[in-house]
Design an enzyme around this catalytic site. Structure first.
Site, short mmCIF file in Angstrom:
data_model
loop_
_atom_site.label_atom_id
_atom_site.label_comp_id
_atom_site.label_asym_id
_atom_site.label_seq_id
_atom_site.Cartn_x
_atom_site.Cartn_y
_atom_site.Cartn_z
CG HIS A 72 4.15 -18.30 17.50
ND1 HIS A 72 4.43 -19.65 17.40
CD2 HIS A 72 4.91 -17.69 16.56
CE1 HIS A 72 5.32 -19.84 16.44
NE2 HIS A 72 5.62 -18.68 15.92
NE ARG A 90 10.00 -17.69 14.87
CZ ARG A 90 9.63 -17.08 15.98
NH1 ARG A 90 10.53 -16.73 16.87
NH2 ARG A 90 8.35 -16.82 16.22
CG HIS A 103 11.90 -18.47 10.00
ND1 HIS A 103 11.88 -17.23 10.62
CD2 HIS A 103 10.65 -18.97 10.18
CE1 HIS A 103 10.67 -17.00 11.12
NE2 HIS A 103 9.92 -18.06 10.88
CE1 TYR A 127 8.56 -24.69 14.27
CE2 TYR A 127 6.97 -23.40 15.51
CZ TYR A 127 7.97 -23.48 14.58
OH TYR A 127 8.39 -22.35 13.93
NE ARG A 144 8.60 -13.66 14.37
CZ ARG A 144 7.95 -13.47 15.52
NH1 ARG A 144 8.49 -12.71 16.47
NH2 ARG A 144 6.76 -14.02 15.71
CE LYS A 192 6.07 -11.90 12.28
NZ LYS A 192 5.21 -12.91 11.64
#
Length: 299
Positions: free
Chosen positions: A268, A245, A242, A277, A147, A171
């Protein structure tokens, strides 16, 4: 009126923003006008679930997007829950009524030909630190899928050229190791050597990517860099970090990577997040079929 009381409640007790209160008020006015216009007329207290469903269908027939319909329905649902607590009604007519399914927005990504043009087709000035930094930044984003926030916080110490991996802080400060290929290692080596000569660090952050003043690049600087260079190879509206990404994930799946592996590389927590995706790759497959199959190309 009970609707006015509800809007005051939303503002005073639920701390709803003025914009939310306004949109709720407009939704209730539209709903009230709809039920009052039904044959024989009707008020808010007398409506049943069939009436609420009819209103939902009416909005869809008017051409409203699923997102807008769901937002308006949410306002009416909140109103009826409030009215039930206040004992203005005995039964909530909106309970159990669902809005239309929102259409999934597929993420934007670079086609592999566009990515090839970006890194191999453009005339990069490899004696210019700004262009070397930009190409290295873009290549790292595309080849690892990290990211924007993660690339900004990368430090020199996070890059292991021997093990061919980078330590990424994602994150909630969760860390993961992401492998690097020979191309990005070569690009990073060249960039770091030029960077240390031409843009000496002005702080102690140890940031991998420095701006022209020697400090850590900002989110805006990364965004503008990516947007500038992507505009040279694609006409799509979205040209943010993004997109790279998304391009990484799509390219990996198109080249037979397992979904679980891509999930770990992207950081994730849920496999469902990564599954979007698979829709992208299937849409690309359908386009390839339509363009290539002789029975689809007769027109």
């Amino acid at each position: 009126m009970i609707t006015d009381e509800f809007l005051r409640y939303m503002e005073a007790e639920r701390n709803a923003s003025p914009l939310t209160v306004q949109s709720y008020g407009e939704a209730l006015k539209e709903y009230t006008a709809f039920i009052e216009g039904l044959e024989g007329g009707m008020n808010l207290e007398d409506a049943d679930s069939d009436v609420v469903r009819d209103w939902v269908e009416h909005m869809m027939e008017q051409g409203l997007k699923a997102t807008s319909v769901c937002l308006k329905l949410s306002a009416v649902k909140s109103f009826y829950r409030y009215a039930l607590r206040k004992k203005v009604i005995k039964k909530d007519p909106a309970h159990g009524v669902t809005g239309p399914k929102k259409q999934k927005v597929l993420p934007a990504f670079l086609k592999e030909a566009e990515a090839e043009m970006l890194f191999d087709g453009l005339e990069w000035d490899m004696d210019n630190i700004k262009e070397v930094r930009a190409r290295t930044l873009l290549l790292l984003l595309y080849s690892t899928g990290i990211r924007r926030s993660e690339v900004i916080t990368l430090r020199d110490k996070d890059v292991d050229m021997v093990a061919c991996e980078i330590k990424v802080t994602g994150k909630r400060r969760k860390q993961r190791l992401v492998p690097m290929g020979s191309e990005i290692i070569q690009a990073l080596t060249q960039y770091q050597a030029m960077r240390d000569t031409e843009t000496p660090a002005t702080d102690n952050s140890g940031a991998l990517f420095r701006n022209d003043k020697g400090g850590q690049m900002t989110p805006v600087q990364v965004y503008n860099t990516v947007r500038h260079w992507l505009s040279k190879v694609t006409t799509q509206k979205k040209r943010s970090p993004h997109v790279l990404r998304h391009s990484f994930a799509t390219a990996m799946l198109n080249n037979d990577a397992k979904l679980g592996s891509v999930q770990k590389l992207l950081g994730h927590e849920s496999l469902e997040t990564t599954q979007i995706y698979t829709h992208v790759t299937f849409e690309e497959l359908k386009r390839t079929y339509s363009n290539a199959h002789p029975r689809e190309n007769d027109g």
